[in-house]
Design a protein around this motif. Structure first.
Motif, PDB file in Angstrom:
ATOM      1  N   ALA A  35       0.835  -1.202   0.000  1.00 31.25           N
ATOM      2  CA  ALA A  35       0.000   0.000   0.000  1.00 31.25           C
ATOM      3  C   ALA A  35       0.869   1.250   0.000  1.00 31.25           C
ATOM      4  O   ALA A  35       1.954   1.262   0.550  1.00 31.25           O
ATOM      5  CB  ALA A  35      -0.904  -0.005   1.226  1.00 31.25           C
ATOM      6  N   ASN A  36       0.366   2.268  -0.665  1.00 30.99           N
ATOM      7  CA  ASN A  36       1.032   3.567  -0.703  1.00 30.99           C
ATOM      8  C   ASN A  36      -0.055   4.591  -0.420  1.00 30.99           C
ATOM      9  O   ASN A  36      -1.020   4.705  -1.164  1.00 30.99           O
ATOM     10  CB  ASN A  36       1.642   3.764  -2.090  1.00 30.99           C
ATOM     11  CG  ASN A  36       2.102   5.185  -2.339  1.00 30.99           C
ATOM     12  OD1 ASN A  36       1.405   6.152  -2.041  1.00 30.99           O
ATOM     13  ND2 ASN A  36       3.273   5.317  -2.921  1.00 30.99           N
ATOM     14  N   PHE A  37       0.109   5.323   0.670  1.00 30.93           N
ATOM     15  CA  PHE A  37      -0.992   6.158   1.120  1.00 30.93           C
ATOM     16  C   PHE A  37      -1.481   7.154   0.091  1.00 30.93           C
ATOM     17  O   PHE A  37      -2.672   7.322  -0.106  1.00 30.93           O
ATOM     18  CB  PHE A  37      -0.582   6.917   2.382  1.00 30.93           C
ATOM     19  CG  PHE A  37      -1.390   6.447   3.522  1.00 30.93           C
ATOM     20  CD1 PHE A  37      -0.885   5.503   4.385  1.00 30.93           C
ATOM     21  CD2 PHE A  37      -2.682   6.887   3.700  1.00 30.93           C
ATOM     22  CE1 PHE A  37      -1.652   5.027   5.426  1.00 30.93           C
ATOM     23  CE2 PHE A  37      -3.454   6.416   4.726  1.00 30.93           C
ATOM     24  CZ  PHE A  37      -2.934   5.485   5.596  1.00 30.93           C
ATOM     25  N   GLU A  38      -0.548   7.813  -0.555  1.00 24.67           N
ATOM     26  CA  GLU A  38      -0.966   8.861  -1.483  1.00 24.67           C
ATOM     27  C   GLU A  38      -1.709   8.238  -2.659  1.00 24.67           C
ATOM     28  O   GLU A  38      -2.784   8.666  -3.029  1.00 24.67           O
ATOM     29  CB  GLU A  38       0.267   9.656  -1.928  1.00 24.67           C
ATOM     30  CG  GLU A  38      -0.025  10.923  -2.690  1.00 24.67           C
ATOM     31  CD  GLU A  38      -1.106  11.798  -2.060  1.00 24.67           C
ATOM     32  OE1 GLU A  38      -1.861  12.404  -2.829  1.00 24.67           O
ATOM     33  OE2 GLU A  38      -1.216  11.887  -0.823  1.00 24.67           O
ATOM     34  N   ARG A  39      -1.124   7.179  -3.215  1.00 23.58           N
ATOM     35  CA  ARG A  39      -1.730   6.535  -4.388  1.00 23.58           C
ATOM     36  C   ARG A  39      -3.054   5.862  -4.037  1.00 23.58           C
ATOM     37  O   ARG A  39      -4.002   5.889  -4.806  1.00 23.58           O
ATOM     38  CB  ARG A  39      -0.736   5.487  -4.924  1.00 23.58           C
ATOM     39  CG  ARG A  39      -1.209   4.718  -6.149  1.00 23.58           C
ATOM     40  CD  ARG A  39      -0.308   3.520  -6.404  1.00 23.58           C
ATOM     41  NE  ARG A  39      -0.397   2.526  -5.346  1.00 23.58           N
ATOM     42  CZ  ARG A  39       0.591   1.696  -5.001  1.00 23.58           C
ATOM     43  NH1 ARG A  39       1.746   1.764  -5.614  1.00 23.58           N
ATOM     44  NH2 ARG A  39       0.423   0.814  -4.043  1.00 23.58           N
ATOM     45  N   ASP A  40      -3.105   5.251  -2.833  1.00 20.06           N
ATOM     46  CA  ASP A  40      -4.245   4.368  -2.510  1.00 20.06           C
ATOM     47  C   ASP A  40      -5.258   4.986  -1.559  1.00 20.06           C
ATOM     48  O   ASP A  40      -6.064   4.278  -0.972  1.00 20.06           O
ATOM     49  CB  ASP A  40      -3.706   3.051  -1.914  1.00 20.06           C
ATOM     50  CG  ASP A  40      -2.751   2.357  -2.873  1.00 20.06           C
ATOM     51  OD1 ASP A  40      -3.027   2.357  -4.082  1.00 20.06           O
ATOM     52  OD2 ASP A  40      -1.722   1.823  -2.414  1.00 20.06           O
ATOM     53  N   LYS A  41      -5.199   6.322  -1.388  1.00 21.33           N
ATOM     54  CA  LYS A  41      -6.094   6.887  -0.371  1.00 21.33           C
ATOM     55  C   LYS A  41      -7.568   6.723  -0.727  1.00 21.33           C
ATOM     56  O   LYS A  41      -8.422   6.808   0.146  1.00 21.33           O
ATOM     57  CB  LYS A  41      -5.735   8.336  -0.064  1.00 21.33           C
ATOM     58  CG  LYS A  41      -5.882   9.307  -1.212  1.00 21.33           C
ATOM     59  CD  LYS A  41      -5.386  10.685  -0.780  1.00 21.33           C
ATOM     60  CE  LYS A  41      -5.427  11.650  -1.949  1.00 21.33           C
ATOM     61  NZ  LYS A  41      -4.675  12.849  -1.682  1.00 21.33           N
ATOM     62  N   GLY A  42      -7.849   6.437  -1.995  1.00 21.03           N
ATOM     63  CA  GLY A  42      -9.236   6.180  -2.402  1.00 21.03           C
ATOM     64  C   GLY A  42      -9.849   4.985  -1.681  1.00 21.03           C
ATOM     65  O   GLY A  42     -11.074   4.849  -1.599  1.00 21.03           O
ATOM     66  N   TRP A  43      -9.005   4.088  -1.145  1.00 21.81           N
ATOM     67  CA  TRP A  43      -9.526   2.898  -0.441  1.00 21.81           C
ATOM     68  C   TRP A  43      -9.940   3.207   0.997  1.00 21.81           C
ATOM     69  O   TRP A  43     -10.625   2.420   1.629  1.00 21.81           O
ATOM     70  CB  TRP A  43      -8.439   1.807  -0.385  1.00 21.81           C
ATOM     71  CG  TRP A  43      -8.333   0.984  -1.628  1.00 21.81           C
ATOM     72  CD1 TRP A  43      -7.264   0.901  -2.454  1.00 21.81           C
ATOM     73  CD2 TRP A  43      -9.340   0.135  -2.192  1.00 21.81           C
ATOM     74  NE1 TRP A  43      -7.541   0.063  -3.505  1.00 21.81           N
ATOM     75  CE2 TRP A  43      -8.798  -0.432  -3.361  1.00 21.81           C
ATOM     76  CE3 TRP A  43     -10.642  -0.190  -1.818  1.00 21.81           C
ATOM     77  CZ2 TRP A  43      -9.523  -1.315  -4.168  1.00 21.81           C
ATOM     78  CZ3 TRP A  43     -11.367  -1.077  -2.622  1.00 21.81           C
ATOM     79  CH2 TRP A  43     -10.809  -1.628  -3.770  1.00 21.81           C
ATOM     80  N   ILE A  44      -9.499   4.342   1.530  1.00 22.48           N
ATOM     81  CA  ILE A  44      -9.640   4.530   2.977  1.00 22.48           C
ATOM     82  C   ILE A  44     -11.096   4.618   3.416  1.00 22.48           C
ATOM     83  O   ILE A  44     -11.502   3.977   4.381  1.00 22.48           O
ATOM     84  CB  ILE A  44      -8.777   5.729   3.432  1.00 22.48           C
ATOM     85  CG1 ILE A  44      -7.309   5.304   3.294  1.00 22.48           C
ATOM     86  CG2 ILE A  44      -9.085   6.134   4.851  1.00 22.48           C
ATOM     87  CD1 ILE A  44      -6.315   6.408   3.428  1.00 22.48           C
ATOM     88  N   GLU A  45     -11.906   5.390   2.667  1.00 21.73           N
ATOM     89  CA  GLU A  45     -13.339   5.492   3.017  1.00 21.73           C
ATOM     90  C   GLU A  45     -14.038   4.127   2.918  1.00 21.73           C
ATOM     91  O   GLU A  45     -14.700   3.692   3.867  1.00 21.73           O
ATOM     92  CB  GLU A  45     -14.043   6.521   2.111  1.00 21.73           C
ATOM     93  CG  GLU A  45     -13.670   7.964   2.415  1.00 21.73           C
ATOM     94  CD  GLU A  45     -14.389   8.525   3.645  1.00 21.73           C
ATOM     95  OE1 GLU A  45     -15.155   7.783   4.298  1.00 21.73           O
ATOM     96  OE2 GLU A  45     -14.150   9.706   3.959  1.00 21.73           O
ATOM     97  N   PRO A  46     -13.899   3.407   1.753  1.00 22.97           N
ATOM     98  CA  PRO A  46     -14.569   2.096   1.664  1.00 22.97           C
ATOM     99  C   PRO A  46     -14.146   1.146   2.791  1.00 22.97           C
ATOM    100  O   PRO A  46     -14.959   0.417   3.339  1.00 22.97           O
ATOM    101  CB  PRO A  46     -14.121   1.539   0.308  1.00 22.97           C
ATOM    102  CG  PRO A  46     -13.634   2.694  -0.478  1.00 22.97           C
ATOM    103  CD  PRO A  46     -13.259   3.779   0.482  1.00 22.97           C
TER     104      PRO A  46
END
Length: 691
Positions: A648-659
């Motif tokens: 995981a990479n926070f900046e790239r994958d932040k779209g996953w955080i809400e789901p």
């Protein structure tokens, strides 16, 4: 049928005890551990690059003919092999080699090699490249695949890890990986099953989209990223459940002490402070342990909020512990609380590593008997010998400097050993919302987003170090006018010894140049007492200029300091620079921060210093920092192993955080699934819940 978790890596041919021990350092014991030791990037070895087109830093495959091979006797003996390919030439340099290798790389031999381009004495060089002599033809583009690159530990080379992972993949035919996530969830996000995803990530097939794999956006990678982020979220929710499974002492607000305290304060609380206080008051009056993070920018008045939480606890007849990560910070809290609470008749104990002998014994007895109502110190408060009489609130400053397990240890010190203390965690490191949702999923978050009236913005200027003379004169005139200044030396990735040496040299130079001023020095190699003494002299106005390494980063409060010079700011992260800048601007006068960089600045460096010049808002700066440097740096946890992701990479994958935030609560009802996912992704080494 045995699961992959039960099959030891020693089943793989060639893995004996010695190699198994090295693999254990990477957290790899079972076949499942090996399959989840995922490549963190790929190398494109699918095409040969002409030597004439290489640039420093390129990682590439080249192929050519040996022009000559020389033994070079320099400071270190090396084998220098010069290759040519029609477009240019390249030197291969080996510091470790044998006679057979030297003979194998004779003139006229055809060599294909892979390495990183570095500048060298004889032009561009590869150091210790992987190479083949008389190589077979390259596969055509439709057959070519990317080469995975794995995290390593000492004593294991990349080809070895690659070969082990390829062998582990063979076990998947008989032992597929258990998919713990519901099929409908995967269908909703159009993601592959876990076994397919793991296979593809270790061994991308020919023709797989290279750009997606290199960027980490391939559906197979995203399937694993989602599960990894979910495992981290679940582990923190599990910590929360463990703490809140214990009852806490409800602390009902009585108001008497609070009113007396507020009357004595020389200022009115801001709206943000009042809002956060009402959230804390509500939490403390419940029979469930409060778990609240208070974020507030530098100087927003978090300490006053902590004092009010302490007074609610004390009013209910219980004890408070306040813990800070450094002696300097802890001592500052001690001074503040003493000034506020002792006039109200509340005795305070001071417990840090440097309190020894009789004084320590007296402090321990005062805390154990309940005579001391508040205990303040460093992590010395965690030690077994520290027993409390009626501990009901723990305040932790700069929590990310402590591991979660240390906070868990404190729950054993609650009232009667059975009631868990309430926990209030404070940080002056503004954390972007996306990161806070994941990194602090075990905590409720409050934000003090308003500075007290009268705080003037700090003017930030960016200058090259060629203007050092002007800056020294500026320091002289500020100090002559009766103000004080900081001069911060940074050498961030170097050893601490070099950092301290740089500060010593600077302090010596400035003492000579500014002979009419009193100059002090603090750095990481001074003993805690020496550091504290110099800081105290600076705070009391006995020193005009304080030369320091970044040890002065958090929380030191000297209202008369109105100028800070930060050398080589390009070496530090934005959040850290913002913290350092916050050492000034604490008094009435206008304050300045000078960022003195060493040219040339990279584009990245320019963008970062510009962001700091443009904004005083720590949250805006933290978002920018996250974008540029990633979460381990922003949270200051690169050393602790916390939030260290495999894929995981926070900046790239932040779209996953809400789901993920939405998925997690229903999964928490299935403890077996939660345990399996945490075990798979966090292993035994970072069970957040383990003390």
């Amino acid at each position: 049928m045995a699961s992959l978790d039960d099959i030891s890596v020693t089943e793989i041919k060639g893995v004996g005890n010695a190699l198994a021990e090295k693999l254990a350092k990477l957290g790899i014991q079972s076949m499942q551990d090996l399959l989840f030791h995922l490549p963190h990037r790929y190398e494109d070895r699918t095409r040969v690059v002409p030597m004439g087109s290489l640039r420093v830093g390129d990682v590439a495959v080249v192929e050519g003919e040996v022009m000559k091979t020389d033994l070079v006797m320099g400071r270190r003996r090396s084998l220098q092999v010069t290759l040519k390919d029609g477009s240019g030439f390249l030197v291969l340099r080996f510091f470790h080699f044998n006679a057979a290798q030297k003979n194998q790389l004779g003139e006229g031999t055809r060599v294909r090699c892979f390495g990183e381009v570095r500048p060298g004495r004889a032009g561009y060089e590869f150091y210790h490249p992987e190479y083949q002599t008389n190589p077979p033809p390259m596969p055509d583009a439709s057959q070519a695949t990317l080469t995975p690159v794995y995290p390593l530990t000492e004593g294991i080379q990349q080809p070895r890890v690659r070969s082990l992972c390829q062998q582990a993949l063979k076990y998947l035919e008989r032992h597929p990986i258990k998919d713990w996530l519901p099929a409908e969830l995967l269908a909703d996000y159009q993601l592959p099953c876990i076994t397919e995803a793991v296979k593809l990530v270790h061994s991308p097939p020919a023709g797989a989209p290279v750009h997606l794999l290199v960027e980490g956006r391939h559906p197979a990678q995203q399937r694993l990223v989602m599960e990894e982020l979910l495992a981290h979220q679940l582990s923190l929710l599990q910590v929360r459940e463990q703490i809140q499974a214990r009852e806490a002492l409800p602390l009902l607000p009585t108001g008497d002490l609070t009113e007396r305290f507020l009357e004595e304060l020389p200022f009115k609380l801001t709206g943000a402070q009042r809002q956060v206080m009402s959230e804390i008051r509500q939490d403390l009056s419940q029979p469930v342990p409060m778990l609240r993070l208070v974020q507030g920018d530098v100087g927003s008045g978090k300490t006053v909020v902590a004092a009010l939480a302490a007074l609610q606890t004390l009013g209910a007849g219980a004890q408070v512990a306040l813990m800070a990560p450094t002696e300097i910070l802890a001592e500052q809290h001690y001074t503040n609380f003493k000034g506020w609470l002792e006039p109200l008749g509340i005795p305070i104990a001071w417990l840090s590593g440097k309190v020894k002998g009789k004084a320590r014994q007296q402090a321990l007895e005062a805390v154990a008997s309940g005579e001391a109502r508040v205990a303040i110190g460093t992590h010395a408060l965690f030690q077994d010998e520290v027993a409390f009489n009626r501990l009901a609130l723990v305040i932790v400053d700069e929590q990310h400097r402590f591991g979660v397990h240390q906070r868990l240890a404190l729950r054993e010190k609650g009232v009667g050993g059975s009631l868990a203390p309430h926990q209030l965690i404070m940080t002056a490191t503004p954390i972007p919302r996306t990161l806070a949702m994941s990194a602090y999923a075990d905590l409720d978050t409050s934000i003090i987003d308003e500075l007290p009236p009268g705080r003037k913005p700090i003017e930030t200027v960016v200058v090259p170090d060629s203007r050092r003379e002007d800056i020294i004169e500026r320091v002289r005139s500020a100090c002559r006018e009766g103000r004080q200044a900081y001069w911060v030396c940074t050498l961030i990735e170097e050893s601490e010894a070099l950092q301290c040496q740089a500060a010593e040299v600077t302090a010596q130079e400035l003492t000579e140049r500014l002979s009419d001023l009193k100059v002090g020095l603090v750095h990481g190699r001074l003993k805690a007492q020496e550091k504290a003494d110099v800081m105290a002299q600076f705070k009391d106005g006995e020193l005009d200029l304080l030369v320091a390494t970044t040890v002065i980063e958090v929380g030191v409060d000297v209202p008369n300091a109105s100028l800070i010079i930060i050398e080589n700011p390009e070496r530090l992260g934005l959040a850290q620079l913002h913290q350092l800048r916050g050492r000034v601007g604490r008094g009435e006068q206008a304050s300045f921060c000078v960022l003195m960089y060493h040219p040339p600045l990279s584009m990245n460096g320019k963008a970062r210093l510009q962001a700091l010049r443009d904004s005083q808002d720590g949250f805006v700066i933290a978002e920018k920092d996250l974008e540029i440097r990633g979460p381990g740096e922003v949270l200051g946890t690169r050393q602790t192993g916390l939030m260290q992701f495999r894929l995981a990479n926070f900046e790239r994958d932040k779209g996953w955080i809400e789901p993920i935030k939405e998925m997690a609560p229903s999964l928490m009802k299935q403890p077996r699934v939660v345990d399996a996912l945490i075990r798979r992704w966090l292993g035994e080494k970072i069970r957040y819940g383990d003390v």
